[in-house]
Design a protein around this motif. Structure first.
Motif, PDB file in Angstrom:
ATOM      1  N   PHE A 145       0.832  -1.202   0.000  1.00 53.29           N
ATOM      2  CA  PHE A 145       0.000   0.000   0.000  1.00 53.29           C
ATOM      3  C   PHE A 145       0.867   1.253   0.000  1.00 53.29           C
ATOM      4  N   LYS A 146       0.401   2.272  -0.659  1.00 54.46           N
ATOM      5  CA  LYS A 146       1.070   3.569  -0.618  1.00 54.46           C
ATOM      6  C   LYS A 146       0.608   4.390   0.587  1.00 54.46           C
ATOM      7  N   VAL A 147      -0.605   4.120   1.063  1.00 54.24           N
ATOM      8  CA  VAL A 147      -1.135   4.785   2.254  1.00 54.24           C
ATOM      9  C   VAL A 147      -1.640   3.699   3.201  1.00 54.24           C
ATOM     10  N   TRP A 148      -1.184   3.756   4.444  1.00 48.10           N
ATOM     11  CA  TRP A 148      -1.657   2.841   5.486  1.00 48.10           C
ATOM     12  C   TRP A 148      -1.573   3.595   6.803  1.00 48.10           C
ATOM     13  N   ARG A 149      -2.729   3.979   7.311  1.00 49.18           N
ATOM     14  CA  ARG A 149      -2.728   4.693   8.586  1.00 49.18           C
ATOM     15  C   ARG A 149      -4.085   4.548   9.267  1.00 49.18           C
ATOM     16  N   GLU A 150      -4.066   4.643  10.564  1.00 45.66           N
ATOM     17  CA  GLU A 150      -5.283   4.752  11.351  1.00 45.66           C
ATOM     18  C   GLU A 150      -5.406   6.207  11.784  1.00 45.66           C
ATOM     19  N   THR A 151      -6.617   6.754  11.710  1.00 42.23           N
ATOM     20  CA  THR A 151      -6.760   8.184  11.930  1.00 42.23           C
ATOM     21  C   THR A 151      -8.090   8.507  12.587  1.00 42.23           C
ATOM     22  N   GLU A 152      -8.128   9.640  13.276  1.00 39.58           N
ATOM     23  CA  GLU A 152      -9.382  10.174  13.776  1.00 39.58           C
ATOM     24  C   GLU A 152     -10.101  10.868  12.621  1.00 39.58           C
ATOM     25  N   LEU A 153     -11.365  10.514  12.421  1.00 36.68           N
ATOM     26  CA  LEU A 153     -12.132  11.149  11.356  1.00 36.68           C
ATOM     27  C   LEU A 153     -12.555  12.552  11.794  1.00 36.68           C
ATOM     28  N   LEU A 154     -12.447  13.491  10.849  1.00 35.21           N
ATOM     29  CA  LEU A 154     -12.740  14.884  11.154  1.00 35.21           C
ATOM     30  C   LEU A 154     -13.982  15.360  10.421  1.00 35.21           C
ATOM     31  N   ALA A 155     -14.686  16.280  11.049  1.00 33.95           N
ATOM     32  CA  ALA A 155     -15.782  16.976  10.393  1.00 33.95           C
ATOM     33  C   ALA A 155     -15.203  17.977   9.402  1.00 33.95           C
ATOM     34  N   ARG A 156     -16.054  18.557   8.575  1.00 30.85           N
ATOM     35  CA  ARG A 156     -15.565  19.453   7.525  1.00 30.85           C
ATOM     36  C   ARG A 156     -14.918  20.707   8.095  1.00 30.85           C
ATOM     37  N   ASP A 157     -15.284  21.080   9.339  1.00 26.63           N
ATOM     38  CA  ASP A 157     -14.684  22.269   9.934  1.00 26.63           C
ATOM     39  C   ASP A 157     -13.465  21.940  10.781  1.00 26.63           C
ATOM     40  N   ILE A 213     -15.858  12.816   5.615  1.00 30.76           N
ATOM     41  CA  ILE A 213     -16.024  11.371   5.541  1.00 30.76           C
ATOM     42  C   ILE A 213     -17.283  10.958   6.292  1.00 30.76           C
ATOM     43  N   GLN A 214     -18.238  10.373   5.566  1.00 28.39           N
ATOM     44  CA  GLN A 214     -19.403   9.762   6.186  1.00 28.39           C
ATOM     45  C   GLN A 214     -19.466   8.315   5.712  1.00 28.39           C
ATOM     46  N   LEU A 215     -19.328   7.410   6.655  1.00 33.14           N
ATOM     47  CA  LEU A 215     -19.246   5.992   6.340  1.00 33.14           C
ATOM     48  C   LEU A 215     -20.609   5.413   5.961  1.00 33.14           C
ATOM     49  N   LYS A 216     -20.562   4.309   5.257  1.00 34.85           N
ATOM     50  CA  LYS A 216     -21.765   3.551   4.934  1.00 34.85           C
ATOM     51  C   LYS A 216     -21.562   2.113   5.383  1.00 34.85           C
ATOM     52  N   SER A 217     -22.558   1.559   6.056  1.00 30.55           N
ATOM     53  CA  SER A 217     -22.489   0.161   6.469  1.00 30.55           C
ATOM     54  C   SER A 217     -22.699  -0.735   5.252  1.00 30.55           C
ATOM     55  N   CYS A 218     -21.774  -1.663   5.064  1.00 31.93           N
ATOM     56  CA  CYS A 218     -21.840  -2.596   3.930  1.00 31.93           C
ATOM     57  C   CYS A 218     -21.864  -4.027   4.456  1.00 31.93           C
ATOM     58  N   TYR A 219     -22.474  -4.926   3.674  1.00 27.11           N
ATOM     59  CA  TYR A 219     -22.687  -6.292   4.134  1.00 27.11           C
ATOM     60  C   TYR A 219     -22.422  -7.287   3.001  1.00 27.11           C
ATOM     61  N   VAL A 220     -21.821  -8.408   3.379  1.00 28.37           N
ATOM     62  CA  VAL A 220     -21.629  -9.508   2.430  1.00 28.37           C
ATOM     63  C   VAL A 220     -22.165 -10.776   3.091  1.00 28.37           C
ATOM     64  N   PRO A 221     -23.201 -11.398   2.546  1.00 26.86           N
ATOM     65  CA  PRO A 221     -23.746 -12.626   3.149  1.00 26.86           C
ATOM     66  C   PRO A 221     -22.705 -13.745   3.136  1.00 26.86           C
ATOM     67  N   LEU A 250      -6.361   1.950  -8.689  1.00 31.10           N
ATOM     68  CA  LEU A 250      -5.926   3.151  -7.989  1.00 31.10           C
ATOM     69  C   LEU A 250      -7.076   3.657  -7.131  1.00 31.10           C
ATOM     70  N   GLY A 251      -6.820   3.916  -5.841  1.00 32.04           N
ATOM     71  CA  GLY A 251      -7.875   4.428  -4.984  1.00 32.04           C
ATOM     72  C   GLY A 251      -7.426   4.601  -3.553  1.00 32.04           C
ATOM     73  N   VAL A 252      -8.268   5.271  -2.767  1.00 34.16           N
ATOM     74  CA  VAL A 252      -8.057   5.448  -1.333  1.00 34.16           C
ATOM     75  C   VAL A 252      -9.401   5.222  -0.647  1.00 34.16           C
ATOM     76  N   VAL A 253      -9.422   4.353   0.372  1.00 29.19           N
ATOM     77  CA  VAL A 253     -10.665   4.057   1.080  1.00 29.19           C
ATOM     78  C   VAL A 253     -10.482   4.253   2.577  1.00 29.19           C
ATOM     79  N   VAL A 254     -11.622   4.489   3.231  1.00 32.67           N
ATOM     80  CA  VAL A 254     -11.684   4.533   4.690  1.00 32.67           C
ATOM     81  C   VAL A 254     -12.529   3.344   5.137  1.00 32.67           C
TER      82      VAL A 254
END
Length: 738
Positions: free
Chosen positions: A554-566, A687-695, A723-727
C-alpha cells in the motif's frame, strides 16, 4: 445647503444607503410588520447619512486641499455602509464592499442620467445612462444568482449498481402512508399566552406553569427585560404548551414527543412538525409537538447553549404532565398514553436536547444544581435527532441501552457536519439489549426543510442571499425522507415491528419510498461482533483480543481520527488505505490488508453476514515521485475483494460491490462562492461511512468447504480497481439471532 446635498454623487450614495437600510429593516424581525421596520430602516439610513455628511462637512475645512463635497459624500457613505455591514449584513468585507461598489456605479449612472434629463435637458445622453444603469443592475442580479448550482453532482454516486429486493416487494407497507386511525388535533397550554392564541383561548386543556429558575440562571439583563415584555411571563412561570395529534380510540397509545430547535423566537416553530404528528397519529401513535419558542434566539440575545438543560427538562415536565393526565379523571385523556413506550424527536438544538432529556430521565437531581430535584423515570425507548447539535451543552452526553436514529442533510448550512453520529458512537448497548442505533446522511437536504415552516434558506436575509440554494431538493421531498424514517423507527421501537429494521441497516432497500438522492446509512446492534474498530491504541499492527493486522504493497496505510468538515472531531477512528498498481500486476505485488485471528476467536460458525463500514477518501493522498509510477490507464475506484480463509487452508473470495452499492464522495457547495465555503464552513466534504454487508452464503457459493468455525483470517485484496483510497471501520460479523 443646496451645494451640500443636491448633487448627483450625493443622491446616488443616498439612494444606495436608504435602499440597503430599507432591505435590512424589512428583514429585521422585532415583532412589528415588515413594512414598518423597512420604513424605519430607510429613515435610519437617511438620517445617519445626513448627520455623517454634516459632521464631515464641518470637519472638512481643516483639510483645505481636498474637495469638500466629494470627501464628505464618500466618507459619509462609507461610514454608513460600514455601520450597516457590522450590525446588519455581516457579509465578508470583500463581497460586501465589492457589491456595494457595483451598486454605487449603477446608482451614479442612474442619477447622472436623470440629472441630464431634468437639469441639462439632454434626453438622449440621460436616457442612455439610465438604460445602462438598469442593464448593469439586471445583469448583476442574474449574474450573482447564476453562481448557484451543484458542481459536484456527478461525483457523489458510484457507477456501480446492484440489484436489491425492496421492502415493498416483500409486501411491507410504506411507513409514510397514512394509517387507519382518525386523528384529533388540539392544543394544551397555560391559557393566558399573550402572543399565541392557540395556547390561550384556543386550548383544550389548561396546564400549570413551571419554574425553570435553577436551570436557566442566564435569564437576566436585556434577555429578561425584552423577553418578558414580549411574552408576558418570566423564567419562573414557563408555560407547558404543545400541539397534540391524537388517534381516536381507547388507547393506551405509544407517544412520539417532538421539539424544535433554535429558530427565531418570533417565528414560531412548533407547528412545523404537523406532517409528522398527523402521520403518526393516523398509525396509532400520539404525536406531541412542544412549544419552546420562548427560549429561542432573538435580536436581544441568544443563550448560546446555556439553555440546553432547560430544553431537555421542559420535555420531561411535559411527560410528567401527561403522566398526571393518564392517572386523572378527565375521560377524554385518562389512560390514553402508554408511558412505558415513548420516543423523543428533536431538531437542531432540540436534537441535542432529546439526548440530554434521556440522560436526565434517569437522574434524581439536576447535575448543574443539585437543589433541583428530578423524579421522572419515564419509559423513553428511543430518541431521534434531526440535524442535531452536539456541543452546545457543556456536558457530553453518553447514553446506554436506548434506540437511536440520527438524520442529517449534506447541504445543511446551519449545522454543516453530521454531529448526530457522535452520540451514535458514544451510545453503548449491554448484553441482551434488543435495540439498535442508526444514522442516515442525505445529499441535497438542508437544515430548515425538516420543519415545514422554516423554509429553503438556513439563514435569514441578507445572509441567505449568499447561499447556494439551487441544488436543494424540495421541502416536500426532504420531509418525505423524514416521514419514512421517523415513522419506521416508531413502528420498530414502539410497536416491535421488526419488518422495518433492515432499512436502517441498508437505505438501498427503501429507495423506492424516498426521493431519488444519494444516501449513507450506518447501523449497529448487539448482534454485530466487531473484530476491528481502530480505537484504543497507537499500534497499526494489532487490535483487541490478540488480533494481528498487516498491510502489504500500500502507498497509504494509517489509522486516523475522522474529522468533520470544519476540523472538529467525529469522535471515531478508522483505517485509511491507498494503493496504485497496473492492471498487469504480479500476484505477489497486489495490495492486501490482513486481519489474522487467534485460535480463541476462530468460532464464527453461526455468523450469517460479514459487515464493515466504508467511505471513499481523497485520491490526492496518493503521491507519485515521478510520472512513471502512475498507471497509464488507471481504473480509479474503491471496489476490492474480501477473502476468508480457514485454518484448514480453504478460502473463498467475494467482491464487495457484488452485494453493495459503494458510496462515492458527497461534496457540497454551500454558498455562491467556493472561497466563502472555505472561509465560513470548511471543506467541501467530510467522511461519512456507509455500512456494507456480504452474506456468508456468497462465500460458501464460491467454496462450500470453507469452515467458519475455524476461520483464520479476513483478507481485503485490492485487485479490482488499480488506484484508490478508502476509509474502513467496524469490520466484523453478524451472528444469527437464535
Amino acid at each position: 445647503m443646496k451645494d451640500l446635498f443636491f448633487k448627483p454623487v450625493f443622491l446616488a450614495v443616498t439612494f444606495l444607503v436608504i435602499t440597503l437600510f430599507g432591505v435590512a429593516g424589512y428583514h429585521y424581525a422585532i415583532g412589528y410588520p415588515a413594512w414598518v421596520t423597512m420604513l424605519v430602516g430607510t429613515l435610519i439610513g437617511f438620517v445617519l447619512l445626513i448627520i455623517l455628511k454634516l459632521v464631515l462637512t464641518w470637519i472638512a475645512p481643516f483639510v483645505k486641499k481636498i474637495p469638500i463635497t466629494l470627501v464628505t459624500t464618500v466618507l459619509g457613505g462609507f461610514l454608513a455602509l460600514y455601520i450597516m455591514r457590522m450590525y446588519t449584513f455581516r457579509w465578508p468585507s470583500i463581497l460586501f464592499y465589492g457589491l456595494a461598489l457595483f451598486g454605487f456605479v449603477c446608482f451614479i449612472l442612474l442619477t447622472l442620467g436623470v440629472w441630464q434629463i431634468i437639469k441639462k435637458k439632454n434626453a438622449k445622453k440621460g436616457g442612455f445612462l439610465v438604460i445602462l444603469s438598469v442593464a448593469l443592475g439586471v445583469l448583476g442580479f442574474y449574474g450573482f444568482n447564476a453562481l448557484d448550482g451543484d458542481p459536484y453532482v456527478e461525483t457523489s454516486s458510484s457507477e456501480e449498481t446492484i440489484d436489491v429486493t425492496f421492502l415493498s416487494e416483500m409486501g411491507i407497507e410504506d411507513p409514510s402512508q397514512k394509517g387507519d386511525f382518525e386523528v384529533e388535533v388540539f392544543t394544551y397550554g397555560s391559557g393566558t399566552d399573550e402572543k399565541r392564541p392557540e395556547y390561550a383561548a384556543g386550548i383544550k386543556i389548561k396546564t400549570p406553569t413551571v419554574d425553570a429558575s435553577r436551570l436557566l440562571p442566564e435569564w437576566k439583563g436585556k434577555k429578561k427585560k425584552w423577553r418578558e415584555k414580549y411574552w408576558g411571563f418570566g423564567v419562573d412561570s414557563f408555560p407547558l404548551n404543545a400541539r397534540v395529534y391524537m388517534p381516536k380510540g381507547e388507547g393506551p397509545f405509544p407517544m412520539v414527543m417532538m421539539v424544535h430547535g433554535n429558530h427565531s423566537m418570533l417565528d414560531y416553530s412548533d407547528g412545523g412538525y404537523a406532517y409528522l404528528g398527523e402521520l403518526l397519529a393516523s398509525r396509532g401513535i400520539i404525536g406531541v409537538s412542544v412549544d419552546e419558542n420562548f427560549i429561542n434566539g432573538h435580536w436581544s440575545g441568544d443563550f448560546m447553549g446555556k439553555e440546553m438543560p432547560t430544553r431537555a427538562w421542559l420535555l420531561l415536565k411535559h411527560l410528567e404532565q401527561w403522566n398526571k393526565w393518564n392517572d386523572g379523571t378527565d375521560p377524554d385523556i385518562k389512560g390514553k398514553v402508554d408511558m412505558d413506550n415513548i420516543v423523543l424527536v428533536g431538531h437542531s438544538r432540540g436534537g441535542e436536547a432529546v439526548s440530554i432529556a434521556a440522560a436526565f430521565n434517569k437522574l434524581d437531581r439536576f447535575p448543574d444544581n443539585g437543589n433541583e430535584k428530578f423524579n421522572f423515570n419515564f419509559g423513553i425507548q428511543g430518541i431521534i435527532t434531526i440535524a442535531p447539535t452536539d456541543y452546545r451543552y457543556d456536558r457530553e452526553i453518553s447514553l446506554e441501552d436506548i434506540n437511536y436514529l440520527s438524520i442529517q442533510g449534506a447541504y445543511d448550512s446551519d449545522e454543516t457536519s453530521f454531529w448526530g453520529m457522535r452520540p451514535f458512537h458514544r451510545l453503548q448497548f449491554s448484553e441482551g439489549f434488543d435495540g439498535f442505533k442508526a444514522g442516515l446522511y442525505m445529499n441535497h437536504a438542508n437544515h430548515g426543510q425538516f420543519n415545514s415552516t422554516w423554509g429553503r434558506s438556513d439563514f435569514g436575509a441578507p445572509m441567505k442571499w449568499l447561499l447556494n440554494l439551487k441544488p436543494l431538493i424540495s421541502g416536500e421531498e426532504q420531509r418525505q425522507a423524514a416521514k419514512v424514517y421517523v415513522s419506521a423507527f416508531a413502528e420498530a421501537v414502539l410497536k416491535g415491528n421488526k419488518d422495518y429494521q433492515p432499512m436502517f441497516q441498508n437505505v438501498d432497500l427503501v429507495s423506492d419510498w424516498l426521493p431519488k438522492e444519494d444516501y449513507r446509512s450506518q447501523y449497529s446492534d448487539i448482534h454485530k461482533n466487531v473484530l476491528v474498530n481502530f480505537e484504543g491504541d497507537l499500534d497499526v499492527t494489532s487490535a483487541s483480543n490478540d488480533i494481528k493486522l498487516s498491510a502489504e504493497n500500500f502507498k497509504v496505510w494509517r489509522e486516523t481520527e475522522l474529522l468533520a468538515r470544519d476540523g472538529g472531531s467525529q469522535q471515531n477512528n478508522a483505517l485509511v488505505l491507498g494503493w496504485s498498481h497496473g492492471s498487469d500486476i504480479e500476484t505477489d505485488s497486489i495490495p492486501i490488508y490482513s486481519i489474522r485471528l487467534p485460535d480463541t476467536l476462530q468460532h464464527f460458525g453461526t455468523a450469517d453476514t460479514l459487515a464493515l463500514s466504508m467511505a471513499m477518501a481523497d485520491i490526492s493522498e496518493l503521491k507519485f515521485e515521478d510520472e512513471d509510477e502512475k498507471p497509464e490507464t488507471p481504473k480509479v475506484g474503491f471496489n476490492f475483494s474480501i477473502m476468508l480463509q480457514d485454518s484448514l487452508g480453504n478460502f473463498a473470495s467475494v467482491a464487495l460491490a457484488d452485494n453493495n452499492k459503494l458510496p462515492g464522495t458527497i461534496k457540497t457547495k454551500f454558498t455562491k462562492f467556493k472561497f466563502l465555503d472555505k472561509e465560513m464552513i470548511g471543506e467541501a466534504s467530510e467522511i461519512q461511512l456507509k455500512s456494507c454487508y456480504v452474506p456468508i452464503s456468497s462465500f460458501l457459493k464460491q467454496n462450500d468447504s470453507l469452515n467458519l468455525s475455524k476461520l483464520q483470517s479476513i483478507n481485503l485484496v485490492f485487485d479490482r480497481d488499480t488506484l484508490g483510497v478508502v476509509v474502513l471501520d467496524d469490520i466484523g460479523f453478524y451472528r444469527k439471532n437464535n
